[in-house]
Scaffold this active site. Structure first.
Site, PDB file in Angstrom:
ATOM      1  N   GLY A   1      -5.567  -5.666   1.913  1.00  0.00           N
ATOM      2  CA  GLY A   1      -4.267  -5.464   2.555  1.00  0.00           C
ATOM      3  C   GLY A   1      -3.582  -6.793   2.858  1.00  0.00           C
TER       4      GLY A   1
ATOM      5  N   ARG B   1       0.832  -1.219   0.000  1.00  0.00           N
ATOM      6  CA  ARG B   1       0.000   0.000   0.000  1.00  0.00           C
ATOM      7  C   ARG B   1       0.858   1.258   0.000  1.00  0.00           C
ATOM      8  NH1 ARG B   1      -5.297  -1.579   3.787  1.00  0.00           N
ATOM      9  NH2 ARG B   1      -6.463  -2.440   2.036  1.00  0.00           N
TER      10      ARG B   1
ATOM     11  N   GLY C   1     -12.358  -4.362   1.160  1.00  0.00           N
ATOM     12  CA  GLY C   1     -13.789  -4.040   1.219  1.00  0.00           C
ATOM     13  C   GLY C   1     -14.221  -3.159   0.052  1.00  0.00           C
TER      14      GLY C   1
END
Ligand SMILES: Nc1ncnc2c1ncn2[C@@H]1O[C@H](COP(=O)(O)OP(=O)(O)OP(=O)(O)O)[C@@H](O)[C@H]1O
Ligand SMILES: O=C(O)[C@H](O)COP(=O)(O)O
Length: 399
Positions: free
Chosen positions: A355, A37, A378
């Site tokens: 993640g 990320r 999500g």
């Protein structure tokens, strides 16, 4: 794309640019265990910094419920951001008020400052106008590069775009383009694998997802919740018993939509979730009362791989087991390798997101073989469902 991007920004030297990034990264013993990320948002930060902007990073970490929780401080993440950017990253101990204002006043053009966890304030998740104003006071421009948090209508993901000129960052742009390319018009059969631990926040998404896919393979903590709903005793497994009715209604919706639900029929159980814990494979109907399922078993892996073999398109969020600790990584690694092989052969479009899912694919050493790996979990599932994402929608509304 109908929103503004960094290409629309001019003369930003000296401007305070609030950049929403997702630094909700996997951490173990204080160390970031997967930096994907951070790597994905680095291009946006670098581009703004190189143009002389004062780059002020906004992010959340964990779910501290509106209170400062020391273990969820972003201070611990700053060194990893610094290392990836290869640039000093300053830190302010609050995201609003005096501490933030003082740190910003000290910035030189091109500097990067990370503000403390936005979720340390209740106003973040409530998208409270007073909190949004307090955040906006620190910036001249707002850039949202957190696609993976765009399903949240929070102050830093949605509210700010009402008060400041708003732009999509490079990762936001790339994620939307890649998902549209890979899954906009998917070839059938479409198989989804959903696992992981965020059962309560993701289970509702399955209600619509079963209408979009031909088979839904359920693993991880999510599977335990479905098994318990069918009257199976899951012992001490991670399971949300109060969601039994939701699970049943998803199974009915799946059957009405012609979507096959694939649940594990064996599991790997242990008394404790720790490295070296004794574990054994049991039939799913024979889980010992004092043990927990930490991975799906070998029969179930064979069934998952069979569905992967039949799929033309694979969508994956959430590991099949607690992959961080061996041997509970076996199912996730086996399925990931099988999907990677089919993708390399050109017979599967594979898109994975989340993640920990990205961390799991990296652990299996196949992330580069997937057609596309999204940073979003999500948000990716909600996008897949066709639900509007508040953080993206508001960018589209900018004139
Ligand atoms: N059977 C299980 N029991 C307990 N934990 C599990 C089990 N299976 C998977 N997990 C845990 O699920 C976690 C990942 O779930 P999560 O839903 O957060 O996925 P994700 O890919 O990170 O998605 P997102 O980006 O939405 O957070 C891992 O930490 C893993 O250990
Ligand atoms: O990890 C994620 O999926 C995003 O950072 C969103 O986190 P949340 O589910 O706690 O809102």
């Amino acid at each position: 794309m109908t929103f503004k991007t960094l290409d629309d920004l001019n003369d930003i030297a000296g401007k305070r640019v609030l950049v929403r990034v997702d630094l909700n990264v996997p951490v173990k013993d204080g160390q970031v265990t997967d930096t994907t990320r951070i790597e994905r948002v680095a291009p946006t930060i670098r581009e703004l910094s190189e143009q002389g902007a004062k780059v002020i990073l906004l992010a959340h970490f964990g779910r501290p419920k509106g209170e400062p929780v020391p273990e969820m401080s972003l201070k611990a993440i700053a060194p990893a951001v610094e290392e990836i950017l290869d640039q000093r990253v300053y830190f302010a101990a609050d995201c609003i008020g005096e501490k933030a204002a003082n740190a910003i006043a000290d910035m030189n053009d091109g500097d990067v400052l990370l503000l403390e966890n936005t979720r340390f304030h209740k106003g973040e998740e409530k998208n409270d106008p007073a909190f949004v104003e307090a955040l906006a006071a620190n910036g001249d421009i707002y850039v949202n590069d957190a696609f993976s948090a765009a399903h949240r209508a929070h102050a830093s993901t949605e509210g700010l775009a009402h008060l400041l000129p708003a732009y999509a960052g490079r990762t936001m742009q790339a994620e939307l383009e890649a998902l549209e390319k890979g899954l906009g018009n998917p070839k059938r059969p479409v198989v989804a694998i959903v696992g992981g631990a965020k059962v309560s926040t993701k289970i509702d998404l399955l209600q619509n997802l079963v209408e979009k896919v031909d088979a839904l393979v359920i693993g991880g903590g999510m599977a335990n919740t479905f098994l318990a709903a069918q009257g199976i005793d899951v012992g001490k497994s991670l399971c949300e018993h109060d969601l039994a009715e939701t699970a049943k209604s998803i199974m009915s919706a799946a059957s009405a939509a012609g979507c096959t639900i694939v649940l594990p029929d064996d599991g790997v159980v242990a008394r404790e979730f720790k490295a070296g814990a004794d574990s054994e494979v049991v039939d799913i109907k024979a889980i010992p009362a004092d043990q927990m399922v930490l991975d799906v078993g070998p029969n179930s892996v064979a069934a998952v791989n069979d569905w992967i073999s039949r799929a033309e398109t694979l969508v994956w969020n959430g590991p099949l087991g607690a992959f961080e600790i061996a041997p509970f990584d076996r199912a996730t690694v086996a399925a990931a390798k099988h999907a990677a092989t089919r993708t390399r052969q050109g017979s599967l479009v594979s898109v994975a997101g989340g993640g920990d899912t990205v961390a799991a694919l990296n652990h299996a050493e196949v992330a580069d073989d997937f057609t596309y790996v999204s940073t979003a979990g999500g948000a990716f599932l909600e996008w897949m469902e066709g639900k509007p994402l508040p953080g993206v929608d508001i960018l589209h509304q900018q004139k």
